[in-house]
Each structure stands twice: as C-alpha cells, then as structure tokens.
Design a protein around this motif. Sequence first.
Motif, PDB file in Angstrom:
ATOM      1  N   ALA A  83       0.298  -0.020  -9.520  1.00  0.00           N
ATOM      2  CA  ALA A  83       0.603  -0.198 -10.988  1.00  0.00           C
ATOM      3  C   ALA A  83       1.094  -1.532 -11.324  1.00  0.00           C
ATOM      4  CB  ALA A  83       1.612   0.801 -11.722  1.00  0.00           C
ATOM      5  N   THR A  84       1.946  -1.927 -10.355  1.00  0.00           N
ATOM      6  CA  THR A  84       2.568  -3.357 -10.188  1.00  0.00           C
ATOM      7  C   THR A  84       1.336  -4.323 -10.241  1.00  0.00           C
ATOM      8  OG1 THR A  84       4.657  -2.591  -9.586  1.00  0.00           O
ATOM      9  CG2 THR A  84       4.151  -5.026  -9.158  1.00  0.00           C
ATOM     10  N   VAL A  85       0.492  -3.987  -9.244  1.00  0.00           N
ATOM     11  CA  VAL A  85      -0.634  -5.174  -9.115  1.00  0.00           C
ATOM     12  C   VAL A  85      -1.546  -4.997 -10.397  1.00  0.00           C
ATOM     13  CG1 VAL A  85      -2.867  -5.565  -8.080  1.00  0.00           C
ATOM     14  CG2 VAL A  85      -0.867  -5.086  -6.677  1.00  0.00           C
ATOM     15  N   ASN A  86      -1.770  -3.848 -10.907  1.00  0.00           N
ATOM     16  CA  ASN A  86      -2.730  -3.728 -12.094  1.00  0.00           C
ATOM     17  C   ASN A  86      -2.090  -4.538 -13.400  1.00  0.00           C
ATOM     18  OD1 ASN A  86      -4.807  -2.403 -13.493  1.00  0.00           O
ATOM     19  ND2 ASN A  86      -3.315  -1.364 -14.787  1.00  0.00           N
TER      20      ASN A  86
ATOM     21  N   GLN B   6       6.875  -3.902 -13.072  1.00  0.00           N
ATOM     22  CA  GLN B   6       5.525  -3.845 -13.855  1.00  0.00           C
ATOM     23  C   GLN B   6       5.820  -4.648 -15.234  1.00  0.00           C
ATOM     24  OE1 GLN B   6       4.105   0.244 -14.908  1.00  0.00           O
ATOM     25  NE2 GLN B   6       4.503   0.744 -12.776  1.00  0.00           N
ATOM     26  N   LEU B   7       4.998  -5.904 -15.019  1.00  0.00           N
ATOM     27  CA  LEU B   7       5.115  -6.802 -16.358  1.00  0.00           C
ATOM     28  C   LEU B   7       4.550  -6.318 -17.522  1.00  0.00           C
ATOM     29  CD1 LEU B   7       4.479 -10.112 -14.250  1.00  0.00           C
ATOM     30  CD2 LEU B   7       6.873  -8.836 -14.616  1.00  0.00           C
TER      31      LEU B   7
ATOM     32  N   ALA C 218      10.061  -6.862 -18.268  1.00  0.00           N
ATOM     33  CA  ALA C 218       9.649  -6.249 -17.047  1.00  0.00           C
ATOM     34  C   ALA C 218      10.139  -4.814 -16.902  1.00  0.00           C
ATOM     35  CB  ALA C 218       9.759  -6.909 -15.798  1.00  0.00           C
ATOM     36  N   ALA C 219       9.274  -3.701 -16.719  1.00  0.00           N
ATOM     37  CA  ALA C 219       9.643  -2.188 -16.692  1.00  0.00           C
ATOM     38  C   ALA C 219       9.769  -1.977 -15.178  1.00  0.00           C
ATOM     39  CB  ALA C 219       8.676  -1.575 -17.385  1.00  0.00           C
ATOM     40  N   THR C 220      10.923  -1.606 -14.716  1.00  0.00           N
ATOM     41  CA  THR C 220      11.079  -1.204 -13.355  1.00  0.00           C
ATOM     42  C   THR C 220      11.432   0.286 -13.195  1.00  0.00           C
ATOM     43  OG1 THR C 220      12.470  -1.941 -11.430  1.00  0.00           O
ATOM     44  CG2 THR C 220      13.508  -1.596 -13.506  1.00  0.00           C
TER      45      THR C 220
END
Length: 228
Positions: free
Chosen positions: A20-23, A90-91, A186-188
């Motif tokens: 999800a982070t990369v996506n 996730q940005l 950014a959602a962590t």
Amino acid sequence: MTAPFSIVIPTLNAAADLPATVNALLPGLEMGMIRDLIVSDGGSTDNTLEIAEEAGAVIVNGPKGRGGQLHRGATASKGEWLMFLHADTQLAPDWVGAAALHRTEHPNLAAAFRLKFRAKGVAPKLVAFWANLRSATLNLPYGDQGLLMSRALYDYSGGYPDQSLMEDVAMARALKGRIRLLDTHAATGAERYENNGWFRQSVRNFSTLTRYSFGADPEALSKRYHKG
C-alpha cells in the motif's frame, strides 16, 4: 529532464504494509517525479524483499536499526531530492503537487507531511493534532510523517545517524529549524497505539523523547521502548 526524487524506505518484515505504501507513490511515478525507489532492509524474514523487487526497488541490505538503514538508503540513491518514508506510511493522492511546489518554492528547506492515523475515533485525531502542533511550533516532526529535502540539505545536516531510535529527532535538530509542514497528509499505521492504548503509548513516547533530550543512550532507549 531527470526525475528529481529518490524515495527511501527502511524495512523490517514490512510485507503487510509495503504494498500500500508503494502503491501510494504511483502518482509520482506517473508524473515523472521519482528517479528511484530504495528499500533499505534490516534483515526481513517475510516476503518484504520479494515485494520490493516486484516494485522495481533497489534493495540495500544491512543490520537492523532505522537510522543506519536510512543512511545506507540515502547513500545508494541517485536523486537530487530525497524523500524518506516509513514502510507503513501512505501518502495522500495529492502528495505530488505538494512536493513539487515545495521543491520549487522552498528549495532550502526540508518538509514533512501532516500526520493522520489509519484508525477511527477521537484518540487518533487528538494524537495527530498534537503531532502536527509539535511539528509546526517546535520544528520536530517524527519519522512517520515522512521527510523530504534536497540532497544538498541532507548533506549539510550530516545525514541520519546510525542509531535505532530517535534518529528522526536527531535529524530534525541537525536541520536547525529548516523544516516546514506540507499542505497534505501522510496516513500511518497505529498498531503500537492500538496494542498499548493511545494514552499509554503517548506517555511512553513523551518519556522517551524527554530521556533522549537529557542525553540518554539511543540504543538503551530502543531496547526499553520495544519491550512494550
């Protein structure tokens, strides 16, 4: 024109979060903003590295410890600008415009994202509010907010220290007030807060920061912190 940003992600058994982070980075790839993706691994035993390879990342291996991993990742990167992200951060979709604007208008400053948690309720909002207030007033964002800066500014700061905790605080101090908050978030992940309780974890974080500020050894703090 060469894409300006290198994305550096430290990992340790991050298979659940990394996709999800990369996506969330894909808009930057589509807009020609990302030159390379560096995954700096600290010895994962799950399929983190397979996920990184499928994403086309350059993989850097070394001992675990976030500061050292970030430092090695930055050394391996090639971009004129660096963006450091935790594996569970996730940005927001509009991060590309915010990063591009910062690069153009504030080339001599670093920038962090406004923090959100991927959790519902009042407690996550209160903790995020405090984190954003701390970042704005004390110039002290934590690593789960991400951090981007030019390579020149990174070199000026001396880079991330090789320590397993409080490396983000050390970097903020080294930047000497040269950090601003972006107009996006950014959602962590909130796993540690949810496991330990939002209030208890917030107190532990504050206690750890206080001890570090008074000269406690980061490695001793890390051992104490990761017990809970």
